[in-house]
Motif scaffolding. Sequence first.
Motif, PDB file in Angstrom:
ATOM      1  N   ASP A  47       0.859  -1.180   0.000  1.00 55.14           N
ATOM      2  CA  ASP A  47       0.000   0.000   0.000  1.00 55.14           C
ATOM      3  C   ASP A  47       0.899   1.235   0.000  1.00 55.14           C
ATOM      4  N   MET A  48       1.012   1.903  -1.158  1.00 53.74           N
ATOM      5  CA  MET A  48       1.921   3.047  -1.291  1.00 53.74           C
ATOM      6  C   MET A  48       1.561   4.163  -0.325  1.00 53.74           C
ATOM      7  N   ASP A  49       0.270   4.481  -0.176  1.00 59.77           N
ATOM      8  CA  ASP A  49      -0.122   5.562   0.730  1.00 59.77           C
ATOM      9  C   ASP A  49       0.300   5.269   2.164  1.00 59.77           C
ATOM     10  N   ARG A  50       0.087   4.048   2.599  1.00 61.62           N
ATOM     11  CA  ARG A  50       0.476   3.657   3.967  1.00 61.62           C
ATOM     12  C   ARG A  50       1.993   3.720   4.127  1.00 61.62           C
ATOM     13  N   ALA A  51       2.736   3.251   3.119  1.00 60.13           N
ATOM     14  CA  ALA A  51       4.197   3.293   3.191  1.00 60.13           C
ATOM     15  C   ALA A  51       4.702   4.733   3.203  1.00 60.13           C
ATOM     16  N   LEU A  52       4.110   5.606   2.373  1.00 62.47           N
ATOM     17  CA  LEU A  52       4.511   7.009   2.367  1.00 62.47           C
ATOM     18  C   LEU A  52       4.247   7.665   3.716  1.00 62.47           C
ATOM     19  N   LYS A  53       3.125   7.361   4.333  1.00 65.34           N
ATOM     20  CA  LYS A  53       2.822   7.921   5.660  1.00 65.34           C
ATOM     21  C   LYS A  53       3.904   7.519   6.654  1.00 65.34           C
ATOM     22  N   PHE A  54       4.328   6.255   6.616  1.00 65.36           N
ATOM     23  CA  PHE A  54       5.369   5.765   7.536  1.00 65.36           C
ATOM     24  C   PHE A  54       6.692   6.483   7.298  1.00 65.36           C
ATOM     25  N   TYR A  55       7.159   6.479   6.037  1.00 66.33           N
ATOM     26  CA  TYR A  55       8.495   7.015   5.750  1.00 66.33           C
ATOM     27  C   TYR A  55       8.535   8.549   5.729  1.00 66.33           C
ATOM     28  N   VAL A  56       7.472   9.196   5.225  1.00 66.46           N
ATOM     29  CA  VAL A  56       7.479  10.659   5.136  1.00 66.46           C
ATOM     30  C   VAL A  56       7.025  11.283   6.459  1.00 66.46           C
ATOM     31  N   GLU A  57       5.842  10.924   6.918  1.00 62.40           N
ATOM     32  CA  GLU A  57       5.341  11.512   8.165  1.00 62.40           C
ATOM     33  C   GLU A  57       6.040  10.939   9.387  1.00 62.40           C
ATOM     34  N   GLY A  58       6.267   9.635   9.393  1.00 67.01           N
ATOM     35  CA  GLY A  58       6.863   8.988  10.562  1.00 67.01           C
ATOM     36  C   GLY A  58       8.362   9.180  10.682  1.00 67.01           C
ATOM     37  N   LEU A  59       9.082   9.069   9.571  1.00 66.68           N
ATOM     38  CA  LEU A  59      10.547   9.143   9.628  1.00 66.68           C
ATOM     39  C   LEU A  59      11.117  10.438   9.055  1.00 66.68           C
ATOM     40  N   GLY A  60      10.266  11.308   8.535  1.00 70.21           N
ATOM     41  CA  GLY A  60      10.730  12.612   8.071  1.00 70.21           C
ATOM     42  C   GLY A  60      11.455  12.617   6.746  1.00 70.21           C
ATOM     43  N   MET A  61      11.326  11.553   5.957  1.00 70.96           N
ATOM     44  CA  MET A  61      11.952  11.551   4.625  1.00 70.96           C
ATOM     45  C   MET A  61      11.203  12.527   3.729  1.00 70.96           C
ATOM     46  N   LYS A  62      11.888  12.993   2.697  1.00 70.25           N
ATOM     47  CA  LYS A  62      11.296  13.900   1.715  1.00 70.25           C
ATOM     48  C   LYS A  62      11.068  13.133   0.417  1.00 70.25           C
ATOM     49  N   MET A  63      10.024  13.524  -0.311  1.00 69.53           N
ATOM     50  CA  MET A  63       9.770  12.917  -1.616  1.00 69.53           C
ATOM     51  C   MET A  63      10.744  13.530  -2.612  1.00 69.53           C
ATOM     52  N   LEU A  64      11.528  12.673  -3.276  1.00 68.43           N
ATOM     53  CA  LEU A  64      12.547  13.122  -4.214  1.00 68.43           C
ATOM     54  C   LEU A  64      12.145  12.928  -5.665  1.00 68.43           C
ATOM     55  N   GLY A  65      11.188  12.058  -5.908  1.00 70.03           N
ATOM     56  CA  GLY A  65      10.762  11.814  -7.281  1.00 70.03           C
ATOM     57  C   GLY A  65       9.760  10.688  -7.346  1.00 70.03           C
ATOM     58  N   ARG A  66       9.154  10.542  -8.509  1.00 68.54           N
ATOM     59  CA  ARG A  66       8.145   9.500  -8.729  1.00 68.54           C
ATOM     60  C   ARG A  66       8.277   9.029 -10.165  1.00 68.54           C
ATOM     61  N   ASN A  67       8.029   7.750 -10.369  1.00 70.12           N
ATOM     62  CA  ASN A  67       8.099   7.171 -11.703  1.00 70.12           C
ATOM     63  C   ASN A  67       6.948   6.183 -11.846  1.00 70.12           C
ATOM     64  N   GLU A  68       6.228   6.273 -12.940  1.00 71.26           N
ATOM     65  CA  GLU A  68       5.167   5.306 -13.235  1.00 71.26           C
ATOM     66  C   GLU A  68       5.427   4.714 -14.602  1.00 71.26           C
ATOM     67  N   ARG A  69       5.362   3.393 -14.683  1.00 73.28           N
ATOM     68  CA  ARG A  69       5.473   2.727 -15.973  1.00 73.28           C
ATOM     69  C   ARG A  69       4.677   1.429 -15.892  1.00 73.28           C
ATOM     70  N   GLY A  70       3.819   1.261 -16.865  1.00 73.37           N
ATOM     71  CA  GLY A  70       2.991   0.057 -16.868  1.00 73.37           C
ATOM     72  C   GLY A  70       2.184  -0.042 -15.592  1.00 73.37           C
ATOM     73  N   ASP A  71       2.295  -1.176 -14.926  1.00 73.32           N
ATOM     74  CA  ASP A  71       1.533  -1.398 -13.702  1.00 73.32           C
ATOM     75  C   ASP A  71       2.349  -1.108 -12.444  1.00 73.32           C
ATOM     76  N   THR A  72       3.465  -0.386 -12.590  1.00 72.15           N
ATOM     77  CA  THR A  72       4.366  -0.154 -11.464  1.00 72.15           C
ATOM     78  C   THR A  72       4.473   1.332 -11.143  1.00 72.15           C
ATOM     79  N   VAL A  73       4.404   1.644  -9.853  1.00 70.86           N
ATOM     80  CA  VAL A  73       4.626   3.000  -9.362  1.00 70.86           C
ATOM     81  C   VAL A  73       5.846   2.944  -8.449  1.00 70.86           C
ATOM     82  N   GLU A  74       6.819   3.840  -8.688  1.00 70.84           N
ATOM     83  CA  GLU A  74       8.008   3.935  -7.843  1.00 70.84           C
ATOM     84  C   GLU A  74       8.032   5.328  -7.224  1.00 70.84           C
ATOM     85  N   GLN A  75       8.198   5.396  -5.926  1.00 72.56           N
ATOM     86  CA  GLN A  75       8.289   6.663  -5.213  1.00 72.56           C
ATOM     87  C   GLN A  75       9.661   6.708  -4.570  1.00 72.56           C
TER      88      GLN A  75
END
Length: 166
Positions: A47-75
Amino acid sequence: MKKLIRALAPLCILAPAAGSAAAETAPSVPAAPPQVGLIGMGLDVADMDRALKFYVEGLGMKMLGRNERGDTVEQFLGYPATPYPPMLELIARKAPAGQPAPAATATFKLVLSVNDAAAINDQLKRAGFAPPPVRMNPAAGGGSFFVRDPDGYNVEIVQRPPAPAK
């Protein structure tokens, strides 16, 4: 894994060093070994949203980029202190409409930054591994390839363009 680590260990560096003009013009000077640095790790997430909440809100990481191709989303996440900070890549697979999201598969990959992907590819071959050819991307200023370590883990080798001058 030990064989792969022994093949790459002499090349590990903390920061890329600038090439010297003298070394490039003097044919009698042996070529410097390729340089390798850690880019980051990639993790499959359910679950990307749940993982982002953990790493961004919980651990203070910043979003550096995003890539989507086919059925894959990379954050891409990290702590941006340098032009190419080590980062965490969260990988999620999209579900077809009306179906639940695919479960995380516990995929792990190690991503290494190199100054010469072709030289690393050749070095791995000499060490007894069979990497595929380097996929060069002139528009991005580099190239990459994947190789599996003896335990089956993916190692992505990425040649990036030099960091911009400050």
